[in-house]
Design a protein around this motif. Structure first.
Motif, PDB file in Angstrom:
ATOM      1  N   UNK A  87     -16.448   4.040  -6.949  1.00 48.01           N
ATOM      2  CA  UNK A  87     -15.915   3.329  -5.770  1.00 48.01           C
ATOM      3  C   UNK A  87     -14.516   3.817  -5.430  1.00 48.01           C
ATOM      4  N   UNK A  88     -13.713   3.981  -6.480  1.00 48.41           N
ATOM      5  CA  UNK A  88     -12.327   4.425  -6.248  1.00 48.41           C
ATOM      6  C   UNK A  88     -12.306   5.861  -5.718  1.00 48.41           C
ATOM      7  N   UNK A  89     -13.110   6.719  -6.333  1.00 48.75           N
ATOM      8  CA  UNK A  89     -13.135   8.123  -5.889  1.00 48.75           C
ATOM      9  C   UNK A  89     -13.537   8.191  -4.423  1.00 48.75           C
ATOM     10  N   UNK A  90     -14.544   7.407  -4.037  1.00 50.91           N
ATOM     11  CA  UNK A  90     -14.988   7.423  -2.630  1.00 50.91           C
ATOM     12  C   UNK A  90     -13.858   6.985  -1.703  1.00 50.91           C
ATOM     13  N   UNK A  91     -13.108   6.000  -2.159  1.00 51.26           N
ATOM     14  CA  UNK A  91     -12.018   5.469  -1.331  1.00 51.26           C
ATOM     15  C   UNK A  91     -10.890   6.505  -1.199  1.00 51.26           C
ATOM     16  N   UNK A  92     -10.566   7.172  -2.297  1.00 49.80           N
ATOM     17  CA  UNK A  92      -9.488   8.176  -2.252  1.00 49.80           C
ATOM     18  C   UNK A  92      -9.910   9.343  -1.352  1.00 49.80           C
ATOM     19  N   UNK A  93     -11.163   9.725  -1.488  1.00 52.06           N
ATOM     20  CA  UNK A  93     -11.679  10.842  -0.693  1.00 52.06           C
ATOM     21  C   UNK A  93     -11.596  10.540   0.807  1.00 52.06           C
ATOM     22  N   UNK A  94     -11.824   9.275   1.156  1.00 54.48           N
ATOM     23  CA  UNK A  94     -11.671   8.849   2.562  1.00 54.48           C
ATOM     24  C   UNK A  94     -10.249   9.073   3.054  1.00 54.48           C
ATOM     25  N   UNK A 310      -4.987  -0.201  -3.616  1.00 54.72           N
ATOM     26  CA  UNK A 310      -5.296   0.407  -2.310  1.00 54.72           C
ATOM     27  C   UNK A 310      -5.592  -0.663  -1.263  1.00 54.72           C
ATOM     28  N   UNK A 311      -6.289  -1.714  -1.684  1.00 53.92           N
ATOM     29  CA  UNK A 311      -6.558  -2.828  -0.769  1.00 53.92           C
ATOM     30  C   UNK A 311      -5.252  -3.475  -0.334  1.00 53.92           C
ATOM     31  N   UNK A 312      -4.345  -3.661  -1.287  1.00 52.78           N
ATOM     32  CA  UNK A 312      -3.047  -4.288  -0.964  1.00 52.78           C
ATOM     33  C   UNK A 312      -2.269  -3.390   0.010  1.00 52.78           C
ATOM     34  N   UNK A 313      -2.289  -2.088  -0.238  1.00 47.91           N
ATOM     35  CA  UNK A 313      -1.556  -1.164   0.652  1.00 47.91           C
ATOM     36  C   UNK A 313      -2.078  -1.328   2.085  1.00 47.91           C
ATOM     37  N   UNK A 314      -3.395  -1.433   2.206  1.00 48.72           N
ATOM     38  CA  UNK A 314      -3.988  -1.597   3.551  1.00 48.72           C
ATOM     39  C   UNK A 314      -3.676  -2.972   4.125  1.00 48.72           C
ATOM     40  N   UNK A 315      -3.990  -4.008   3.351  1.00 46.64           N
ATOM     41  CA  UNK A 315      -3.860  -5.382   3.875  1.00 46.64           C
ATOM     42  C   UNK A 315      -2.424  -5.724   4.252  1.00 46.64           C
ATOM     43  N   UNK A 316      -1.482  -5.220   3.475  1.00 44.77           N
ATOM     44  CA  UNK A 316      -0.083  -5.599   3.713  1.00 44.77           C
ATOM     45  C   UNK A 316       0.665  -4.561   4.556  1.00 44.77           C
ATOM     46  N   UNK A 317      -0.073  -3.591   5.070  1.00 46.11           N
ATOM     47  CA  UNK A 317       0.538  -2.598   5.973  1.00 46.11           C
ATOM     48  C   UNK A 317       1.704  -1.858   5.328  1.00 46.11           C
ATOM     49  N   UNK A 318       1.530  -1.473   4.051  1.00 46.34           N
ATOM     50  CA  UNK A 318       2.671  -0.928   3.309  1.00 46.34           C
ATOM     51  C   UNK A 318       3.082   0.470   3.763  1.00 46.34           C
ATOM     52  N   UNK A 319       2.145   1.201   4.376  1.00 39.96           N
ATOM     53  CA  UNK A 319       2.507   2.560   4.806  1.00 39.96           C
ATOM     54  C   UNK A 319       3.561   2.485   5.911  1.00 39.96           C
ATOM     55  N   UNK A 320       3.317   1.638   6.900  1.00 42.00           N
ATOM     56  CA  UNK A 320       4.340   1.556   7.963  1.00 42.00           C
ATOM     57  C   UNK A 320       5.558   0.782   7.472  1.00 42.00           C
ATOM     58  N   UNK A 321       5.351  -0.147   6.558  1.00 41.25           N
ATOM     59  CA  UNK A 321       6.502  -0.901   6.033  1.00 41.25           C
ATOM     60  C   UNK A 321       7.481   0.030   5.307  1.00 41.25           C
ATOM     61  N   UNK A 322       6.939   1.108   4.729  1.00 43.84           N
ATOM     62  CA  UNK A 322       7.807   2.057   4.006  1.00 43.84           C
ATOM     63  C   UNK A 322       8.900   2.598   4.926  1.00 43.84           C
ATOM     64  N   UNK A 323       8.530   2.833   6.185  1.00 45.60           N
ATOM     65  CA  UNK A 323       9.529   3.353   7.132  1.00 45.60           C
ATOM     66  C   UNK A 323      10.611   2.320   7.418  1.00 45.60           C
ATOM     67  N   UNK A 324      10.192   1.065   7.559  1.00 45.73           N
ATOM     68  CA  UNK A 324      11.162   0.002   7.863  1.00 45.73           C
ATOM     69  C   UNK A 324      12.124  -0.160   6.683  1.00 45.73           C
ATOM     70  N   UNK A 325      11.560  -0.195   5.476  1.00 44.11           N
ATOM     71  CA  UNK A 325      12.389  -0.343   4.269  1.00 44.11           C
ATOM     72  C   UNK A 325      13.366   0.830   4.164  1.00 44.11           C
TER      73      UNK A 325
END
Ligand SMILES: Cc1ncc(COP(=O)(O)O)c(C=O)c1O
Length: 426
Positions: A87-94, A310-325
Motif C-alpha cells: 500500500x505504501x509503495x503504491x502511494x509513494x509511486x503515485x 502521508x495521509x497527514x501531509x495531505x489532510x493538513x495541507x503541509x506541502x503548501x504550509x511549508x512555504x508559509x512557515x
C-alpha cells in the motif's frame, strides 16, 4: 534523573564520535514541543533533522503504529511480505516525479544512497559517480566517499571507494556559478574519467548538511542534459528535502526535472526508520533477485507510520504550509539581518528549509562558526532547539515540523531573536 546525570552516564557508554549537540535528554514530545528529563519545555526547530515533518507523536501516526505492532512487528519483507508495504509503495509511486517507477524499501538514508549507486552501476555497467562539494549522503563507506565535506564525516575513515569525482556545487553567494560547475564536470570527463564510464551523477536539490544551498534554476536541467547525452543516470537525493519540506512534495519538482533514481528517508515515516529508492522500472529491475534488501528493509511498523504520515501531509495541507512557515521564518531573520548585516550575511529558504549564514565584518569569506555554535547552545538554554550546518560550520538551519502552530512558531522566533541579541551585545 537530571540531564546532567544522564549526560555523564552517556559519556561513560557512548564514544565521542556519537556525540550530542545539546545536553538535553528528551522525555516527551508533542507536535513542535519537547520536554526534557528536568521537566523543561523546548520548542523544536530541528524536527529530529527534518524527520518529524508531521510533528512529534502525531495522533494518527501513533495510532497506526500501535495498530500495526499489535498485529506483528517483523517478518522480513524478503521472506514473507505484507500488505502495508505494498500500500505504501503504491502511494509513494503515485507521488514520485518519475514515470512508471518501482521502488525498494531500506531502513536509513545512507542505505538508500548505497542502493541507488548499486542499482545505477548494475544498470549501466559503469563504475564512476560524480557528486558535489558540500554534499552529504550519509556515513557508510560509499556515502562517505560521495560526501563533499571532510570534517567530521571523512577524517580518518579512508580509504573510500574508487571512481568518485567531485564537482563544485553552484552557489551564487560564494561566487560559484552554474557555468563554473558545468565546466568542472566537463573537465572531469577530460582529465579523470571518460563520460561513458560514469554510471551516475548524484545531487541534493537543496544541500542539507552542506549549508542549505538550493541548486540554481536550470542547473538540474543542465545535469539532465549531460546525463542524457552520455547515458549517465541522474540520482536526486531527497532524503532531507522530501515530503513537503521545500514547498513541493519533492524538491526536484521545482526544477521540472525527472530523475532516473530518487532517494528518500527522514520525513517519509514521521519519525520511524524507513528509506526508499524509487526509480525508472527498467533501471530498478536490473539487479538480480536477492541483490537488494536488508533484514529490516520496509519494516511493517515504519510502513504503517509512513502511510499515516502521508495521509497527514495531505489532510493538513503541509506541502503548501511549508512555504508559509518558511517565509515567516525568513522574514524574521531578514529583519535581524537588516540590523546586523555585518553578522548575518545571507538568509535563504526553500520552503520550510530556512538558513542564515553567520559571518564576521560583513565579509562573506569570513565565516563565524563561533557565533553559530553559541547560538545553538544558548538557544537550547533558552528553550529552543536549533541546528547548525555548512561546510564552514557557520549556518543556522531551521527545520520546524510542518505542523507547527503559528503561536509556537512565533514564540520560537522570539527566542531566536532574544538569543541572538543577547550574544551580539544588545
Ligand atoms: C541528503 C542526505 N542524504 C543522506 C543522508 C543520510 O541519511 P541517514 O542519516 O538516515 O543515513 C542524510 C542525512 O542527513 C541527508 O541529509
Amino acid at each position: 534523573m537530571t540531564n546532567l546525570e544522564l549526560q555523564l552516564r552517556k559519556n561513560n557508554v557512548f564514544p565521542r564520535g556519537q556525540g550530542n549537540l545539546l545536553p538535553i535528554f528528551v522525555k516527551k514530545g508533542i507536535n513542535s514541543e519537547l520536554w526534557d528529563e528536568d521537566g523543561k519545555r523546548y520548542i523544536d526547530f530541528g524536527a529530529g533533522i527534518a524527520v518529524v515533518n508531521t510533528g512529534h507523536t502525531h495522533p494518527k501516526v501513533t495510532a497506526a503504529v500501535q495498530k500495526q505492532v499489535a498485529n506483528f512487528s517483523h517478518t522480513c519483507i524478503m521472506v514473507t511480505p505484507y500488505k502495508v508495504a505494498i500500500e505504501l509503495a503504491e502511494k509513494i509511486i503515485e507521488k514520485a516525479p518519475i514515470k512508471d517507477p518501482k521502488l525498494i524499501f531500506v531502513t536509513t538514508g545512507a542505505e538508500a544512497v548505497e542502493n541507488a549507486i548499486k542499482i545505477a552501476r548494475a544498470a549501466t555497467n559503469r563504475p564512476g559517480v560524480i557528486a558535489f562539494n558540500g554534499g552529504f549522503h550519509g556515513r557508510t563507506n560509499m556515502c562517505m566517499g560521495l560526501t563533499g565535506k571532510v570534517a567530521p564525516y571523512k577524517n580518518g575513515y579512508g580509504p573510500f571507494p574508487n571512481d568518485i569525482y567531485h564537482a563544485p556545487f553552484p552557489i551564487d553567494y560564494h561566487g560559484i556559478s552554474t557555468e563554473d560547475s558545468l565546466k568542472h564536470i566537463d573537465n572531469i570527463f577530460k582529465v579523470s574519467i571518460e563520460a561513458e564510464q560514469i554510471a551516475a551523477i548524484i545531487i541534493e536539490p537543496v544541500q542539507g548538511e552542506g549549508g542549505f544551498y538550493e541548486a540554481p534554476e536550470g542547473f538540474l536541467q543542465s545535469l539532465r542534459t549531460i546525463c542524457d547525452k552520455h547515458g549517465i543516470l541522474l540520482i536526486v537525493d531527497e532524503i532531507q528535502t522530501g515530503f513537503g519540506r521545500t514547498g513541493s512534495f519533492f524538491a526536484c519538482e521545482h526544477h521540472q526535472v525527472e530523475p532516473d533514481l530518487l532517494t528518500m528517508a527522514k520525513g517519509l515515516a514521521g519519525g520511524y526508520p524507513l528509506a526508499a529508492v524509487v526509480g525508472k522500472t527498467e533501471i530498478m529491475d536490473k539487479p538480480l533477485p536477492g541483490g537488494l534488501g536488508g533484514t529490516y528493509a520496509g519494516s511493517p511498523v515504519s510502513c504503517a507510520a509512513a502511510l499515516a504520515a502521508l495521509t497527514v501531509i495531505e489532510e493538513e495541507g503541509l506541502v503548501s504550509k511549508a512555504n508559509v512557515i518558511g517565509d515567516t521564518i525568513a522574514e524574521k531573520l531578514r529583519q535581524l539581518q537588516k540590523q546586523y548585516p555585518n553578522l548575518i550575511g545571507n538568509v535563504r529558504n526553500s520552503g520550510a528549509m530556512v538558513a542564515c549564514e553567520l559571518i564576521n565584518n560583513g565579509d562573506v569569506d569570513c565565516p563565524n562558526p563561533e557565533l553559530t555554535k553559541d547560538m545553538v547552545t544558548e538557544a537550547g538554554k533558552n528553550g529552543l532547539i536549533l541546528l547548525s550546518c555548512g561546510t564552514r560550520g557557520n549556518v543556522i538551519r531551521v527545520l520546524t515540523p510542518l505542523t507547527i502552530e503559528q503561536h509556537i512558531l512565533e514564540e520560537g522566533l522570539d527566542i531566536f531573536e532574544k538569543t541572538f541579541l543577547s550574544l551580539v551585545g544588545n
